[in-house]
Design a protein around this motif. Sequence first.
Motif, mmCIF file in Angstrom:
data_model
loop_
_atom_site.group_PDB
_atom_site.id
_atom_site.type_symbol
_atom_site.label_atom_id
_atom_site.label_comp_id
_atom_site.label_asym_id
_atom_site.label_seq_id
_atom_site.Cartn_x
_atom_site.Cartn_y
_atom_site.Cartn_z
ATOM 1 N N SER A 443 -1.955 -11.582 -2.433
ATOM 2 C CA SER A 443 -0.622 -11.571 -3.585
ATOM 3 C C SER A 443 -1.372 -10.563 -4.091
ATOM 4 C CB SER A 443 -0.897 -12.792 -4.152
ATOM 5 O OG SER A 443 -2.871 -12.821 -5.177
ATOM 6 N N ASN A 444 -0.430 -10.368 -4.955
ATOM 7 C CA ASN A 444 -0.172 -9.415 -6.059
ATOM 8 C C ASN A 444 -1.444 -9.498 -7.120
ATOM 9 O OD1 ASN A 444 1.404 -6.919 -7.811
ATOM 10 N ND2 ASN A 444 1.988 -8.703 -9.422
ATOM 11 N N THR A 445 -1.938 -9.522 -6.948
ATOM 12 C CA THR A 445 -3.092 -9.881 -7.838
ATOM 13 C C THR A 445 -4.318 -9.988 -7.087
ATOM 14 O OG1 THR A 445 -3.292 -12.820 -8.247
ATOM 15 C CG2 THR A 445 -2.397 -11.166 -10.210
ATOM 16 N N GLY A 446 -4.319 -9.992 -5.934
ATOM 17 C CA GLY A 446 -5.084 -10.618 -5.500
ATOM 18 C C GLY A 446 -6.699 -11.087 -5.234
ATOM 19 N N ALA A 447 -7.991 -11.011 -5.461
ATOM 20 C CA ALA A 447 -9.038 -12.774 -5.364
ATOM 21 C C ALA A 447 -9.366 -12.095 -7.110
ATOM 22 C CB ALA A 447 -9.823 -12.945 -4.022
ATOM 23 N N ALA A 448 -10.006 -12.993 -7.257
ATOM 24 C CA ALA A 448 -10.907 -13.094 -8.730
ATOM 25 C C ALA A 448 -12.607 -12.083 -8.536
ATOM 26 C CB ALA A 448 -10.879 -14.071 -10.069
ATOM 27 N N SER A 449 -12.420 -12.456 -7.902
ATOM 28 C CA SER A 449 -13.760 -12.042 -7.261
ATOM 29 C C SER A 449 -14.230 -11.705 -5.666
ATOM 30 C CB SER A 449 -15.038 -12.563 -8.096
ATOM 31 O OG SER A 449 -15.052 -14.035 -7.237
ATOM 32 N N GLY A 450 -14.888 -11.665 -5.729
ATOM 33 C CA GLY A 450 -15.626 -11.262 -4.369
ATOM 34 C C GLY A 450 -14.580 -10.147 -3.115
ATOM 35 N N ASN A 451 -14.265 -10.175 -1.576
ATOM 36 C CA ASN A 451 -14.684 -9.116 -0.850
ATOM 37 C C ASN A 451 -12.487 -8.919 -0.454
ATOM 38 O OD1 ASN A 451 -16.909 -8.343 0.508
ATOM 39 N ND2 ASN A 451 -16.428 -9.983 2.241
ATOM 40 N N TYR A 452 -12.055 -9.881 -1.770
ATOM 41 C CA TYR A 452 -11.191 -10.137 -0.777
ATOM 42 C C TYR A 452 -10.474 -9.695 -2.794
ATOM 43 C CZ TYR A 452 -11.383 -11.312 3.500
ATOM 44 O OH TYR A 452 -11.845 -11.424 4.205
ATOM 45 N N GLN A 453 -11.113 -9.364 -3.724
ATOM 46 C CA GLN A 453 -10.699 -8.366 -4.756
ATOM 47 C C GLN A 453 -10.566 -6.830 -4.648
ATOM 48 O OE1 GLN A 453 -14.004 -8.101 -7.822
ATOM 49 N NE2 GLN A 453 -12.185 -8.491 -9.576
ATOM 50 N N PRO A 454 -9.181 -6.442 -4.883
ATOM 51 C CA PRO A 454 -9.115 -5.836 -5.622
ATOM 52 C C PRO A 454 -9.809 -4.413 -5.958
ATOM 53 C CG PRO A 454 -6.886 -6.933 -5.943
ATOM 54 C CD PRO A 454 -7.665 -7.574 -5.483
ATOM 55 N N GLN A 455 -9.982 -3.494 -5.233
ATOM 56 C CA GLN A 455 -10.891 -2.827 -6.057
ATOM 57 C C GLN A 455 -10.405 -1.141 -5.955
ATOM 58 O OE1 GLN A 455 -15.086 -2.761 -4.644
ATOM 59 N NE2 GLN A 455 -14.702 -4.697 -4.184
ATOM 60 N N GLY A 456 -9.154 -1.189 -6.164
ATOM 61 C CA GLY A 456 -8.994 -0.029 -6.849
ATOM 62 C C GLY A 456 -7.451 0.665 -5.360
ATOM 63 N N TYR A 457 -7.238 2.156 -5.214
ATOM 64 C CA TYR A 457 -6.198 2.151 -4.385
ATOM 65 C C TYR A 457 -6.188 3.587 -3.504
ATOM 66 C CZ TYR A 457 -4.751 4.203 -8.947
ATOM 67 O OH TYR A 457 -4.074 4.879 -10.406
ATOM 68 N N VAL A 458 -5.201 3.861 -2.646
ATOM 69 C CA VAL A 458 -5.332 4.717 -2.188
ATOM 70 C C VAL A 458 -3.633 5.205 -2.256
ATOM 71 C CG1 VAL A 458 -5.827 5.655 0.272
ATOM 72 C CG2 VAL A 458 -7.253 4.109 -0.311
ATOM 73 N N VAL A 459 -3.931 6.778 -2.426
ATOM 74 C CA VAL A 459 -3.017 7.502 -3.186
ATOM 75 C C VAL A 459 -3.167 8.860 -2.022
ATOM 76 C CG1 VAL A 459 -1.689 9.285 -4.923
ATOM 77 C CG2 VAL A 459 -3.877 6.724 -5.766
ATOM 78 N N GLU A 460 -1.783 8.898 -1.406
ATOM 79 C CA GLU A 460 -0.983 10.058 -0.364
ATOM 80 C C GLU A 460 -0.786 11.097 -1.139
ATOM 81 O OE1 GLU A 460 0.502 9.927 4.350
ATOM 82 O OE2 GLU A 460 -0.007 8.221 3.149
ATOM 83 N N TYR A 461 -0.487 12.000 -1.242
ATOM 84 C CA TYR A 461 -0.178 12.950 -1.194
ATOM 85 C C TYR A 461 0.642 14.490 0.143
ATOM 86 C CZ TYR A 461 -2.333 12.431 -5.201
ATOM 87 O OH TYR A 461 -3.329 11.368 -7.025
ATOM 88 N N GLY A 462 1.588 14.492 -0.124
ATOM 89 C CA GLY A 462 2.556 15.498 0.977
ATOM 90 C C GLY A 462 3.814 14.488 1.179
ATOM 91 N N GLY A 463 4.626 15.443 1.573
ATOM 92 C CA GLY A 463 5.621 14.786 2.479
ATOM 93 C C GLY A 463 6.965 14.594 1.899
ATOM 94 N N THR A 464 6.464 14.523 0.106
ATOM 95 C CA THR A 464 8.375 14.489 -1.010
ATOM 96 C C THR A 464 8.599 15.485 -0.706
ATOM 97 O OG1 THR A 464 5.608 12.300 -1.522
ATOM 98 C CG2 THR A 464 8.206 13.312 -3.132
ATOM 99 N N PRO A 465 10.085 14.962 -0.300
ATOM 100 C CA PRO A 465 11.151 15.608 -0.559
ATOM 101 C C PRO A 465 10.523 16.740 -1.979
ATOM 102 C CG PRO A 465 11.931 13.909 0.642
ATOM 103 C CD PRO A 465 10.890 13.399 -0.583
ATOM 104 N N GLY A 466 10.872 18.393 -2.576
ATOM 105 C CA GLY A 466 10.128 18.620 -3.218
ATOM 106 C C GLY A 466 8.852 19.384 -3.157
ATOM 107 N N ASP A 467 8.254 18.629 -2.575
ATOM 108 C CA ASP A 467 6.187 18.890 -3.047
ATOM 109 C C ASP A 467 5.976 20.119 -2.851
ATOM 110 O OD1 ASP A 467 5.893 16.772 -3.577
ATOM 111 O OD2 ASP A 467 4.850 15.845 -1.828
ATOM 112 N N PRO A 468 5.521 21.432 -3.128
ATOM 113 C CA PRO A 468 5.519 22.543 -3.024
ATOM 114 C C PRO A 468 4.394 22.503 -1.690
ATOM 115 C CG PRO A 468 3.949 21.383 -4.393
ATOM 116 C CD PRO A 468 5.069 20.653 -3.861
ATOM 117 N N VAL A 469 4.024 24.071 -1.487
ATOM 118 C CA VAL A 469 3.938 24.488 -0.320
ATOM 119 C C VAL A 469 2.275 24.668 -0.484
ATOM 120 C CG1 VAL A 469 3.896 25.882 2.285
ATOM 121 C CG2 VAL A 469 5.513 24.593 0.987
ATOM 122 N N LEU A 470 1.028 24.194 -0.190
ATOM 123 C CA LEU A 470 -0.037 24.476 -0.626
ATOM 124 C C LEU A 470 -1.251 24.653 0.319
ATOM 125 C CD1 LEU A 470 -1.164 21.475 -2.438
ATOM 126 C CD2 LEU A 470 -0.234 23.896 -3.967
#
Length: 676
Positions: A443-470
């Motif tokens: 669910s949007n909130t996940g579990a309140a504790s344990g293995n199914y409690q959200p612990q963070g998030y994974v951010v991806e960078y790249g592929g968006t129009p207008g991104d600079p070439v690095l």
Amino acid sequence: MLIGKLDVNMFQINKYYINTSLKYCVNILVLLCMWSTTGLFSQTTIWSEDFESYSNGATTGAGTGTSTASWSTNDGDVDIRTVSGNKLLRGQNTDNTTARWVTNPIDISGFNDVQFSFDATSGGSLDFGQDFFIVEYRINGGSYVEIENASGDTSPSDPIQSSYSVTGLVGTTIDFRITFYNTGGTENYTIDNFLVEGTTDIAPTLTATGNQTSCEGASQMIVESISITDPDDTSTTAVYIQISSGYVNGEDLLTLTGTHANITGTWDAVQGELTLTGPATYGEFETAISAVEYSSSGTPTGVRQFSITVGEANFLPSTAHYYEYVPDLGITWTDANTAASARTYFGLQGYLATLTSQEEADFSGSQAVGVGWIGGSDAATEGVWQWVTGPEAGTVFWNGTAGGSTPNFAFWNTGEPNQSGNEDYAHITHPNVNPNGSWNDLSNTGAASGNYQPQGYVVEYGGTPGDPVLSITATTTINIEPIPTITSTTPGSRCGSGTVDLAATASGGIINWYTAATGGSSIGTGTSFVTPSISSTTTYYVDATSNGCTTATRTAVTATINTGPSITTQPVDSTICPGCSTTFTVTASNTDTYQWQFFNGSIWVDLTDTGIYSGTTTDTLTVSNATPTDNGNQYRVQISNSALPCAPVASAIAVLTVNASTLITNRRITYRVDKN
């Protein structure tokens, strides 16, 4: 860490700091002493708030700029007010020691020399030692740094300043906390024109060479050359080197070899990443990178690809994207989506990761500490899972629940997605849930504790129009070749001097023949080898070479020269009278087999112990009761050794002569007379 300077109305820090605690003096002294040049690059507005767009009484809002972090107050007496035609935030008669205005974290990643400023006023009969106006900020969610703690009273002199400015800050996030405490009806503090600025860092450029071949079990430096150039910096704090393809946890290892005064290496076996930590000059980092060695405790095969970057995010060469795990215990999917979208990485737009291949899923999940939200959802249409973030937004990757199917790629855990309680958002499972890196729906909130409690998030960078070439990442490759082995050998032998045929087979590559166990040049190649003429037993050696990888130890193959049977005393002719017996004898060495033969006029025929013959398979042939018809018989013996592959050796020929008696005939009577 704070690296900067404080400008508080031309440093008019007055006697208040003498009368208050030493703690505040230390803070101000640090701010004053840690001076830095603001640089030549133009400032970018990261976050600003002038409060003009709100109605009187508002207690929440959001700033503008590259970051749109929100703000709020926790007391109704701290709110928006119009004063002299100008909107500002005022705290009046709060009577609350924790009446505060706070901001959520403002993303300052990708900026150098971050600075903030704001205006402030005070009014009413403020009381020294009782009322107070406290300004604090913190970097990366750490401890708050206090830059002001004053009552605003003018007698004794303890005023607040009309404006504040702190420069030279670096970090990923900054947030603020300002406390308004006063007790009189008209006593108040105000803030206005809050501004956070920074210079955009010009990303360094990394170039490396190193498409190398290594042999199984050998250690190998990961680069042949490395160069780091940066127009606005000469040093950095860290470089990250990751085995981004082919990594085997528990076997593969990156090691910083040699001595590097300002750099240390730290290995992370989960991510397959070596962190080189400074601070150090780019030249020092180039030397250290050149000294990084790949090795394996197992039997590695295939390709290992290495990503070398000056940024903390992990780089995957196959997608040319960067991935970053942001820990945030209990964060909701919607908040994670907002936070990811607010992040940038050297100008690349961030978004919740969209994992479209097994390699990408493994890299972001099992090879990284990626326990958290990703950009998949079926909130729009139940059972139709699609990526809703980044360049892949709108791409369907799963239809149905656990028994469904994918039109491209999905990595659900066993029994997932299961829609157990309106679960519409994809999440990488906890390491306690196998297989590592797989997904489940929450669910949007996940579990309140344990293995199914959200612990963070994974951010991806790249592929968006207008991104600079690095070019902040360089990649190198090591192709690991198996070492061939000699799988079989066939020795050879012969009797006496001459050439010998030898043979060998290998698991692959070219077989090489040598006269020594080590060193020397090859005298032949191939699975078969004919020796030169030799007169004594000789040992030859073989190894195999494939793609530059050679068998570690040569294998011996023996060419044996056997000493065959030989006759030292030949049989001799014998003359006897009819009815008499005789023997033919041979003396031989290196033999265990004798076969006497008789020449029948056309071929030699083996004799057996029958009739007049005995000892036909010994060194002595006996002929008994010879008759005149045996006269002129030719005999020889063939000798051999059953243990040797030598041809039989035939003796000289011995002739049997049977002399007839003299006959005297008188009339019809015949008399036999002894000739002698």
